[in-house]
Write a protein that holds these residues in place. Sequence first.
Motif, PDB file in Angstrom:
ATOM      1  N   ALA A  98       0.820  -1.210   0.000  1.00 11.05           N
ATOM      2  CA  ALA A  98       0.000   0.000   0.000  1.00 11.05           C
ATOM      3  C   ALA A  98       0.855   1.261   0.000  1.00 11.05           C
ATOM      4  N   ARG A  99       1.932   1.238   0.770  1.00  8.71           N
ATOM      5  CA  ARG A  99       2.749   2.448   0.885  1.00  8.71           C
ATOM      6  C   ARG A  99       3.490   2.757  -0.407  1.00  8.71           C
ATOM      7  N   TRP A 100       4.072   1.736  -1.015  1.00 11.68           N
ATOM      8  CA  TRP A 100       4.937   1.965  -2.159  1.00 11.68           C
ATOM      9  C   TRP A 100       4.257   1.680  -3.495  1.00 11.68           C
ATOM     10  N   LYS A 101       2.990   1.275  -3.440  1.00  8.54           N
ATOM     11  CA  LYS A 101       2.220   1.037  -4.669  1.00  8.54           C
ATOM     12  C   LYS A 101       2.985   0.098  -5.616  1.00  8.54           C
ATOM     13  N   THR A 102       3.550  -0.961  -5.027  1.00  8.84           N
ATOM     14  CA  THR A 102       4.418  -1.887  -5.765  1.00  8.84           C
ATOM     15  C   THR A 102       3.994  -3.320  -5.478  1.00  8.84           C
ATOM     16  N   PRO A 103       3.832  -4.159  -6.498  1.00 13.09           N
ATOM     17  CA  PRO A 103       3.437  -5.552  -6.280  1.00 13.09           C
ATOM     18  C   PRO A 103       4.461  -6.329  -5.452  1.00 13.09           C
ATOM     19  N   ILE A 104       3.972  -7.355  -4.791  1.00  8.79           N
ATOM     20  CA  ILE A 104       4.769  -8.149  -3.851  1.00  8.79           C
ATOM     21  C   ILE A 104       4.993  -9.565  -4.385  1.00  8.79           C
ATOM     22  N   ILE A 105       6.261 -10.021  -4.328  1.00  3.32           N
ATOM     23  CA  ILE A 105       6.589 -11.439  -4.477  1.00  3.32           C
ATOM     24  C   ILE A 105       6.845 -11.972  -3.078  1.00  3.32           C
ATOM     25  N   ARG A 106       6.064 -12.949  -2.652  1.00  5.87           N
ATOM     26  CA  ARG A 106       6.217 -13.536  -1.318  1.00  5.87           C
ATOM     27  C   ARG A 106       6.926 -14.880  -1.460  1.00  5.87           C
ATOM     28  N   ALA A 107       8.161 -14.953  -0.973  1.00  5.75           N
ATOM     29  CA  ALA A 107       8.892 -16.219  -0.983  1.00  5.75           C
ATOM     30  C   ALA A 107       8.359 -17.135   0.112  1.00  5.75           C
ATOM     31  N   ALA A 121      -2.270 -17.902   4.043  1.00  9.93           N
ATOM     32  CA  ALA A 121      -2.235 -16.682   4.847  1.00  9.93           C
ATOM     33  C   ALA A 121      -1.923 -15.448   4.012  1.00  9.93           C
ATOM     34  N   HIS A 122      -1.196 -15.641   2.916  1.00  9.17           N
ATOM     35  CA  HIS A 122      -0.748 -14.496   2.110  1.00  9.17           C
ATOM     36  C   HIS A 122      -1.572 -14.305   0.842  1.00  9.17           C
ATOM     37  N   GLU A 123      -2.490 -15.213   0.543  1.00 11.72           N
ATOM     38  CA  GLU A 123      -3.318 -15.030  -0.648  1.00 11.72           C
ATOM     39  C   GLU A 123      -4.167 -13.781  -0.481  1.00 11.72           C
ATOM     40  N   ASP A 127       1.186 -10.731  -4.854  1.00 12.28           N
ATOM     41  CA  ASP A 127       0.869 -10.740  -6.285  1.00 12.28           C
ATOM     42  C   ASP A 127       1.508 -11.937  -6.972  1.00 12.28           C
ATOM     43  N   TYR A 128       2.600 -12.434  -6.385  1.00 15.72           N
ATOM     44  CA  TYR A 128       3.259 -13.654  -6.837  1.00 15.72           C
ATOM     45  C   TYR A 128       3.765 -14.396  -5.599  1.00 15.72           C
ATOM     46  N   PHE A 129       3.825 -15.711  -5.694  1.00 18.67           N
ATOM     47  CA  PHE A 129       4.579 -16.501  -4.733  1.00 18.67           C
ATOM     48  C   PHE A 129       5.853 -16.997  -5.395  1.00 18.67           C
ATOM     49  N   LEU A 130       6.856 -17.224  -4.579  1.00 19.58           N
ATOM     50  CA  LEU A 130       8.101 -17.841  -5.037  1.00 19.58           C
ATOM     51  C   LEU A 130       8.374 -19.019  -4.124  1.00 19.58           C
ATOM     52  N   GLN A 157      -1.427 -28.762  -5.201  1.00 23.26           N
ATOM     53  CA  GLN A 157      -1.841 -27.558  -4.488  1.00 23.26           C
ATOM     54  C   GLN A 157      -2.751 -26.692  -5.357  1.00 23.26           C
ATOM     55  N   SER A 158      -3.689 -26.037  -4.734  1.00 22.72           N
ATOM     56  CA  SER A 158      -4.571 -25.106  -5.434  1.00 22.72           C
ATOM     57  C   SER A 158      -4.094 -23.692  -5.118  1.00 22.72           C
ATOM     58  N   VAL A 159      -3.302 -23.138  -6.023  1.00 16.54           N
ATOM     59  CA  VAL A 159      -2.727 -21.803  -5.819  1.00 16.54           C
ATOM     60  C   VAL A 159      -3.195 -20.916  -6.967  1.00 16.54           C
ATOM     61  N   ALA A 160      -4.091 -19.993  -6.664  1.00 14.75           N
ATOM     62  CA  ALA A 160      -4.639 -19.131  -7.709  1.00 14.75           C
ATOM     63  C   ALA A 160      -3.670 -18.015  -8.095  1.00 14.75           C
ATOM     64  N   THR A 161      -2.807 -17.621  -7.161  1.00 13.85           N
ATOM     65  CA  THR A 161      -1.851 -16.539  -7.403  1.00 13.85           C
ATOM     66  C   THR A 161      -0.714 -17.035  -8.287  1.00 13.85           C
TER      67      THR A 161
END
Length: 211
Positions: A98-107, A121-123, A127-130, A157-161
């Motif tokens: 929200a602060r940086w208006k930048t998509p997130i890759i969550r490892a 928890a992070h869905e 914006d992406y998982f790694l 796994q059912s991962v929509a992201t």
Amino acid sequence: MAKVEVKICGVKTTEALEAAARGGAAYVGFNVYRPSPRYVSPEQAAALSQHVPLGMKSAVVTVDADDALFEEIFRLFVPDLIQLHGKEPPRRAADLKARWKTPIIRAVPIATAEDFDTVRAHEGVADYFLFDAAPPTGAALPGGNAATFDWTLLPGQSVATPWFLAGGLNATNVRQAITLSGAVRVDLSSAVERAPGEKDPAMIEELLRGL
């Protein structure tokens, strides 16, 4: 094999970045986590970002970074993606996004099927998982350890992201990893290094030609 999108992570030189661009990599990662052999300062990352061509996205790779580091990064340049590779909770990811208006890759470190609980928890935030191999016992770094995990865990796994496959991928195993996991995006680092943290432009181009 269908064409996959490739992220070359831990780039420290313009030569490596240009090789990634020539080879058709879709993403490049700048690692600002100081203990990593792939570390670059925010100033170095900003300088490298000037060489990122149109069509390639840059990611800044962080590990439990504080606000001061993000403020320094975004004062110097604007990466296309923020990669969180530590233990950042969903709230932290949401606040940064929200602060940086930048998509997130969550490892997400993976060793067993239960580790995918972190994904739930992070869905809705990421914006992406790694999906990376869980660090081996005693490892000093949360990623970049050239370790693999059981790629056959992913099809169940059912991962929509959208997600990247990472962890110990190299010229010998990456095609098998893609086939078994169903990955359409891969993250490569140690696979294209002559020594830890030292990317080899020729290795980058050769590996990319084969994908």
